[in-house]
Write an enzyme that holds these catalytic residues in place. Structure first.
Site: not given
Length: 329
Positions: A77, A81, A109, A206
């Site tokens: 991730r 991000h 975050n 995910h």
């Protein structure tokens, strides 16, 4: 000394992945046929300037996941991000200063971890070929290797990105929220050039990691018809531990597979933005397809990751190769 590539567990994982004929036949096609849209990027960018770069990064990720398998999700991730804000430029790595609050300190975050993995790879690369390998390429390679080492598809990515010089907390407002419905997700991902299918494939990331209670507790305040009642009890029990309590995003939090999509079919998606993919008629068919065919998910995921990895990359004087990933030169 046994390296990551010599380890028997990795040999087993490699054979298991390569047993998928579909994935095998498409890796070369994807690697060679994908239009990166950025002339400076190349699969073999470091072949002459730092030929050991890929191996150093892989070994670093392997050792890190051996010590802490739960790092795989946050490392994957981190790449998303990073790329979503100002493009893939390692802005997520920059530390805050007294004059600037950086992206990594945004509430969006705070669940990211593994910055020390990037630091470790960078330190070794600086010893071997100083000033050559960018931090943003390291982030991209780490995410790719985290996917493979947890059972996901093997794929390559182009290298040659430069590091950015901006990282501000206010920019993170553009990240997709866990409360978004399918229409909002379609709009946000579409604005970055992704199709609905690519959006669902990327959401499949995910399958790794956890979510904090603070990101899904709003679903528990009233009856959510999209959530299984027994699963709602599970989430409520998790949240009894407070906002920072963690819930695995699927039943195999440290393995890259398609159980995330199967969970959505069972109304057991943790985040509203996950479950909405099955609730919406526009995305339900894609979810069903991935739940039924893991190889198809793997193929679409690797292509979507290739596309994401070249979002607004920096070239030439618009970027730099940081000596320290946590601060600009």
């Amino acid at each position: 000394m046994i390296t990551m590539l010599d380890h028997p567990a990795i040999s087993f994982t490699r054979m298991a992945i390569m047993s998928s004929i579909v994935v095998l036949l498409t890796v070369e096609m994807v690697a060679r046929g994908f239009n990166f849209g950025v002339d400076a990027l190349s699969m073999n960018y470091y072949m002459l300037s730092c030929p050991m770069a890929e191996g150093i990064v892989r070994d670093t990720v392997f050792r890190s996941l051996q010590d802490d398998p739960t790092l795989a999700g946050p490392l994957l991730r981190m790449h998303f991000h990073d790329c979503w804000i100002q493009g893939c430029d390692a802005s997520i790595l920059i530390d805050s200063t007294k004059d600037n609050t950086a992206e990594k300190d945004s509430p969006a975050n705070l669940s990211l971890r593994g910055y020390e993995v990037i630091d470790g790879a960078k330190d070794e690369l600086e010893k071997q070929c100083p000033g050559v390998v960018s931090c943003t390429d390291i982030v991209a390679m780490v995410a790719r290797d985290a996917v493979f080492l947890t059972g996901g598809p093997i794929y390559d990515i182009p290298k040659g990105r430069k590091d950015g010089r901006r990282s501000r907390i206010e920019d993170t407002i553009n990240l997709p929220f866990p409360t978004f419905n399918s229409s909002e997700l379609t709009r946000v991902f579409g604005g970055r050039g992704f199709t609905i299918q690519e959006m669902v494939a990327l959401s499949g990331a995910h399958t790794l990691g956890v979510a904090r209670c603070s990101s899904f507790k709003n679903r528990l305040s009233s009856a959510d018809p999209s959530m299984d009642s027994d699963f709602a009890k599970t989430l409520s029990k998790t949240c009894s531990g407070g906002d920072t309590a963690e819930q695995p995003l699927d039943a195999t939090r440290n393995s890259f597979d398609n159980l995330y999509f199967i969970a959505l079919q069972r109304k057991a998606g943790v985040l509203f933005s996950d479950q909405t993919l099955f609730s919406s008629p526009w995305t339900q068919g894609v979810v069903n397809g991935y739940a039924m065919n893991q190889a198809m998910f793997f193929l679409d995921f690797q292509q979507a990751m290739l596309k994401m990895s070249v979002l607004d990359v920096k070239e030439g004087p618009s970027g730099e190769v940081r000596k320290d990933c946590r601060k600009i030169n």
